[in-house]
Design an enzyme around this catalytic site. Sequence first.
Site, PDB file in Angstrom:
ATOM      1  CB  SER A  18      -3.567 -28.144  10.607  1.00 27.57           C
ATOM      2  OG  SER A  18      -4.709 -28.624  11.282  1.00 27.57           O
ATOM      3  CE  LYS A  22      -0.283 -19.231  11.368  1.00 22.67           C
ATOM      4  NZ  LYS A  22      -1.729 -18.872  11.362  1.00 22.67           N
ATOM      5  CG  ASP A  86      -6.654 -14.921  12.291  1.00 29.00           C
ATOM      6  OD1 ASP A  86      -6.694 -16.005  11.682  1.00 29.00           O
ATOM      7  OD2 ASP A  86      -7.030 -13.855  11.779  1.00 29.00           O
ATOM      8  CB  SER A  87      -0.726 -14.112  12.210  1.00 32.58           C
ATOM      9  OG  SER A  87      -0.515 -15.430  11.748  1.00 32.58           O
ATOM     10  N   GLY A 170       4.247 -19.017   4.219  1.00 39.44           N
ATOM     11  CA  GLY A 170       3.404 -17.876   3.882  1.00 39.44           C
ATOM     12  C   GLY A 170       4.124 -16.884   2.980  1.00 39.44           C
ATOM     13  CE1 TYR A 171       0.720 -13.307   0.628  1.00 35.60           C
ATOM     14  CE2 TYR A 171       0.114 -13.809   2.905  1.00 35.60           C
ATOM     15  CZ  TYR A 171      -0.245 -13.619   1.586  1.00 35.60           C
ATOM     16  OH  TYR A 171      -1.563 -13.736   1.198  1.00 35.60           O
ATOM     17  CG  ASP A 172       7.885 -16.032   6.508  1.00 30.92           C
ATOM     18  OD1 ASP A 172       7.121 -15.088   6.781  1.00 30.92           O
ATOM     19  OD2 ASP A 172       8.120 -16.961   7.298  1.00 30.92           O
ATOM     20  CE  LYS A 191       8.578 -16.518  10.682  1.00 35.36           C
ATOM     21  NZ  LYS A 191       7.934 -17.557   9.843  1.00 35.36           N
TER      22      LYS A 191
END
Length: 212
Positions: A18, A22, A86-87, A170-172, A191
Amino acid sequence: MAAGAGGLTMETILIATSNAGKVREMEKAFEGLPVRLVPLSRLHEVLPDAPEVGEPVEDGATFLENARIKARYYREKTGLSALADDSGLAVDALDGAPGVYSARYAGVHGDDTANNAKLVSELAARGEENAAASYRCALVLTLADGRELTAEGVCRGFIRPMPRGTGGFGYDPYFYLPRGKAMAELTLAEKHAVSHRGAALREMKELLAGIL
């Protein structure tokens, strides 16, 4: 298989996430293949009578195990081919954490602000201002006929305490590439060219193209 425009056969693939970021990356990566990608949020467009499918328990010890759990779960629930990712982030100074807990590092799944705050705090407590880290991605595509394709990618970089950029997720904003830019400063195309998910998606695209 379903008939597509121009007489092509279109393989429908459910994107088992979701996460809008991604989804965008996957749609961009698979351009040119005779496939129709359907995010979970649009499942009812292809299966109007589908019941709510819920979510699997992601209790794998590795990214690959969790990706496989998700792909198999959604394939079994819908009968469609399912692509799962999954990352996450692995920081050397934190012994590989947050790892498979990256999305819920601070306790609530998908709370990027809290996750980043905890990460920066943990590293500050260790005196780390340029912490070596890697983004890691595992992809599993479970096809409707039961076959599975797997691909993995890694992107090395550093975690720094000052965020930069407004893109990505995310952590980008805190993940800096060796060339000096934060992942969140890159365009989607930039990216895709350097990221862990981009590498895994390129490999997956080749594998999928070979069987279509």
